[in-house]
Design a protein around this motif. Structure first.
Motif, PDB file in Angstrom:
ATOM      1  N   PRO A   1      30.371   5.737 -13.296  1.00  0.00           N
ATOM      2  CA  PRO A   1      29.791   6.099 -14.588  1.00  0.00           C
ATOM      3  C   PRO A   1      29.219   7.510 -14.497  1.00  0.00           C
ATOM      4  O   PRO A   1      28.584   7.852 -13.492  1.00  0.00           O
ATOM      5  CB  PRO A   1      28.654   5.069 -14.783  1.00  0.00           C
ATOM      6  CG  PRO A   1      28.379   4.510 -13.425  1.00  0.00           C
ATOM      7  CD  PRO A   1      29.678   4.569 -12.685  1.00  0.00           C
ATOM      8  N   GLY A   2      29.496   8.342 -15.486  1.00  0.00           N
ATOM      9  CA  GLY A   2      28.943   9.696 -15.470  1.00  0.00           C
ATOM     10  C   GLY A   2      29.767  10.679 -14.656  1.00  0.00           C
ATOM     11  O   GLY A   2      29.358  11.824 -14.462  1.00  0.00           O
TER      12      GLY A   2
ATOM     13  N   ILE B   1      25.293  11.628  -9.727  1.00  0.00           N
ATOM     14  CA  ILE B   1      25.424  10.770 -10.916  1.00  0.00           C
ATOM     15  C   ILE B   1      24.043  10.396 -11.459  1.00  0.00           C
ATOM     16  O   ILE B   1      23.791  10.472 -12.666  1.00  0.00           O
ATOM     17  CB  ILE B   1      26.194   9.465 -10.565  1.00  0.00           C
ATOM     18  CG1 ILE B   1      27.631   9.759 -10.183  1.00  0.00           C
ATOM     19  CG2 ILE B   1      26.105   8.437 -11.691  1.00  0.00           C
ATOM     20  CD1 ILE B   1      28.514  10.228 -11.290  1.00  0.00           C
TER      21      ILE B   1
ATOM     22  N   ARG C   1      22.612  13.263 -13.239  1.00  0.00           N
ATOM     23  CA  ARG C   1      23.433  13.668 -14.373  1.00  0.00           C
ATOM     24  C   ARG C   1      23.234  12.755 -15.587  1.00  0.00           C
ATOM     25  O   ARG C   1      23.176  13.200 -16.731  1.00  0.00           O
ATOM     26  CB  ARG C   1      24.885  13.568 -13.918  1.00  0.00           C
ATOM     27  CG  ARG C   1      25.815  14.488 -14.629  1.00  0.00           C
ATOM     28  CD  ARG C   1      27.200  14.216 -14.121  1.00  0.00           C
ATOM     29  NE  ARG C   1      27.728  15.298 -13.328  1.00  0.00           N
ATOM     30  CZ  ARG C   1      28.998  15.366 -12.961  1.00  0.00           C
ATOM     31  NH1 ARG C   1      29.833  14.403 -13.295  1.00  0.00           N
ATOM     32  NH2 ARG C   1      29.425  16.381 -12.263  1.00  0.00           N
ATOM     33  N   ILE C   2      23.129  11.470 -15.328  1.00  0.00           N
ATOM     34  CA  ILE C   2      23.148  10.491 -16.401  1.00  0.00           C
ATOM     35  C   ILE C   2      21.901  10.578 -17.289  1.00  0.00           C
ATOM     36  O   ILE C   2      21.944  10.295 -18.479  1.00  0.00           O
ATOM     37  CB  ILE C   2      23.366   9.073 -15.812  1.00  0.00           C
ATOM     38  CG1 ILE C   2      24.402   8.326 -16.638  1.00  0.00           C
ATOM     39  CG2 ILE C   2      22.105   8.283 -15.717  1.00  0.00           C
ATOM     40  CD1 ILE C   2      25.500   7.738 -15.859  1.00  0.00           C
TER      41      ILE C   2
ATOM     42  N   ARG D   1      22.514  12.742 -20.316  1.00  0.00           N
ATOM     43  CA  ARG D   1      23.664  12.433 -21.169  1.00  0.00           C
ATOM     44  C   ARG D   1      23.179  12.039 -22.564  1.00  0.00           C
ATOM     45  O   ARG D   1      22.203  11.321 -22.715  1.00  0.00           O
ATOM     46  CB  ARG D   1      24.433  11.278 -20.531  1.00  0.00           C
ATOM     47  CG  ARG D   1      25.787  11.075 -21.120  1.00  0.00           C
ATOM     48  CD  ARG D   1      26.739  10.550 -20.101  1.00  0.00           C
ATOM     49  NE  ARG D   1      26.589   9.124 -19.874  1.00  0.00           N
ATOM     50  CZ  ARG D   1      27.564   8.399 -19.338  1.00  0.00           C
ATOM     51  NH1 ARG D   1      28.696   8.972 -18.987  1.00  0.00           N
ATOM     52  NH2 ARG D   1      27.386   7.115 -19.121  1.00  0.00           N
TER      53      ARG D   1
ATOM     54  N   THR E   1      30.286  12.956 -27.144  1.00  0.00           N
ATOM     55  CA  THR E   1      29.220  12.891 -26.138  1.00  0.00           C
ATOM     56  C   THR E   1      28.828  14.306 -25.704  1.00  0.00           C
ATOM     57  O   THR E   1      29.624  15.250 -25.814  1.00  0.00           O
ATOM     58  CB  THR E   1      29.667  12.101 -24.891  1.00  0.00           C
ATOM     59  OG1 THR E   1      30.877  12.680 -24.410  1.00  0.00           O
ATOM     60  CG2 THR E   1      29.895  10.647 -25.204  1.00  0.00           C
TER      61      THR E   1
ATOM     62  N   HIS F   1      26.138  16.682 -22.797  1.00  0.00           N
ATOM     63  CA  HIS F   1      25.272  16.691 -21.627  1.00  0.00           C
ATOM     64  C   HIS F   1      24.352  17.897 -21.763  1.00  0.00           C
ATOM     65  O   HIS F   1      24.829  19.010 -22.032  1.00  0.00           O
ATOM     66  CB  HIS F   1      26.100  16.779 -20.339  1.00  0.00           C
ATOM     67  CG  HIS F   1      25.257  16.615 -19.120  1.00  0.00           C
ATOM     68  ND1 HIS F   1      24.600  17.652 -18.541  1.00  0.00           N
ATOM     69  CD2 HIS F   1      24.928  15.506 -18.426  1.00  0.00           C
ATOM     70  CE1 HIS F   1      23.902  17.209 -17.515  1.00  0.00           C
ATOM     71  NE2 HIS F   1      24.093  15.900 -17.423  1.00  0.00           N
TER      72      HIS F   1
ATOM     73  N   THR G   1      20.468   8.344 -26.778  1.00  0.00           N
ATOM     74  CA  THR G   1      20.912   8.039 -25.413  1.00  0.00           C
ATOM     75  C   THR G   1      21.496   6.636 -25.411  1.00  0.00           C
ATOM     76  O   THR G   1      21.120   5.804 -26.231  1.00  0.00           O
ATOM     77  CB  THR G   1      19.748   8.075 -24.393  1.00  0.00           C
ATOM     78  OG1 THR G   1      18.688   7.284 -24.908  1.00  0.00           O
ATOM     79  CG2 THR G   1      19.258   9.478 -24.157  1.00  0.00           C
TER      80      THR G   1
ATOM     81  N   ASP H   1      22.031   4.010 -20.029  1.00  0.00           N
ATOM     82  CA  ASP H   1      21.871   5.260 -19.271  1.00  0.00           C
ATOM     83  C   ASP H   1      20.445   5.432 -18.751  1.00  0.00           C
ATOM     84  O   ASP H   1      19.837   6.487 -18.911  1.00  0.00           O
ATOM     85  CB  ASP H   1      22.260   6.473 -20.137  1.00  0.00           C
ATOM     86  CG  ASP H   1      23.752   6.765 -20.062  1.00  0.00           C
ATOM     87  OD1 ASP H   1      24.460   6.114 -19.270  1.00  0.00           O
ATOM     88  OD2 ASP H   1      24.210   7.648 -20.809  1.00  0.00           O
TER      89      ASP H   1
ATOM     90  N   THR I   1      21.786   2.347 -14.206  1.00  0.00           N
ATOM     91  CA  THR I   1      22.823   3.205 -13.611  1.00  0.00           C
ATOM     92  C   THR I   1      23.021   2.855 -12.142  1.00  0.00           C
ATOM     93  O   THR I   1      24.152   2.809 -11.649  1.00  0.00           O
ATOM     94  CB  THR I   1      22.458   4.686 -13.765  1.00  0.00           C
ATOM     95  OG1 THR I   1      22.274   4.949 -15.145  1.00  0.00           O
ATOM     96  CG2 THR I   1      23.556   5.585 -13.227  1.00  0.00           C
TER      97      THR I   1
END
Ligand code: AMP
Length: 211
Positions: A9-10, A116, A119-120, A123, A132, A134, A155, A159, A164
């Motif tokens: 994911p991500g 990840i 990063r998430i 998002r 989407t 970022h 969001t 997330d 996550t």
């Protein structure tokens, strides 16, 4: 071109798929997107899937297989498609093969878990359309507003750090074995996802022999 994008994911599967639909002229099929739409519309599938998605668990294979079979039967998939987030279990991959859906290439977008998790948190998702963003690598032109339709950004429920972490565990346990499965079929290629969006796209195009 029948392409599968694998990755945690991500990893950037959706972002790369958005770019590739333009280049390859085939649709992107994201089971996550279809499921979120079902949840939003309160359909029977959405009602079954909501708690699983919110906890970061996988939705049962039967539901995914029904969704994907129906979607792939549509006219726009005749010349190919990009599968984003599906297959996610060995059973899903084997079912696609049994149904004669011959995948050409599988690209595994590689990103370390630590990246990840950072990063998430940044998002964002449009509250109205599937676009989407970022906040660092792909920010909206106007803060909090979707470039595509002007709606507010939100969001995803799943997330957050805890969910996550669980999604990453599920990825390593149930989805990563697909690498060996597709490697055995000679279809797997690795691309770096821990770099800029453009760099990953360039690597994907080179891997596919498109320059
Ligand atoms: P995604 O948008 O791909 O991150 O998917 C969001 C969530 O939808 C996942 O965490 C799962 O709960 C569910 N989901 C999406 N695709 C699948 C799939 N192929 N198999 C099982 N669950 C899925």
């Amino acid at each position: 071109m029948k392409l599968v994008l694998l990755g945690p994911p991500g990893a950037g599967k959706g972002t790369q798929a958005d770019i590739l639909i333009e280049v390859l002229g085939v649709p992107q099929i994201s089971t996550g997107e279809i499921l979120r739409e079902s949840v939003k519309n309160g359909t029977p599938v959405g009602l079954k899937a909501k708690a699983l998605i919110d906890h970061g668990d996988l939705v049962p294979d039967e539901i995914i297989i029904a969704i994907i079979s129906e979607r792939l039967a549509q006219d726009d998939c005749k010349n190919g498609f990009i599968l984003d987030g599906v297959p996610r279990t060995l059973n899903q991959a084997e079912t696609l093969d049994r149904h004669g859906i011959g995948i050409d290439h599988v690209l595994s977008i590689e990103v370390p878990d630590a990246v990840i998790l950072k990063r998430i948190a940044d998002r964002r998702l449009c509250s109205n359309c599937p676009t989407t963003f970022h906040l660092v690598s792909n920010p909206p032109k106007e803060a909090g507003i979707c470039d595509a339709c002007g709606s507010s950004l939100t969001t995803r429920n799943d997330d957050n750090i805890e969910t996550t972490r669980h999604r990453l565990e599920t990825y390593h346990l149930l989805t990563e074995p697909l690498k060996a499965y597709y490697e055995g079929q000679g279809k797997l290629c690795y691309v770096t996802g821990d770099c800029t969006i453009e760099e990953t796209t360039r690597e994907i195009l080179k891997t596919l022999g498109i320059d």
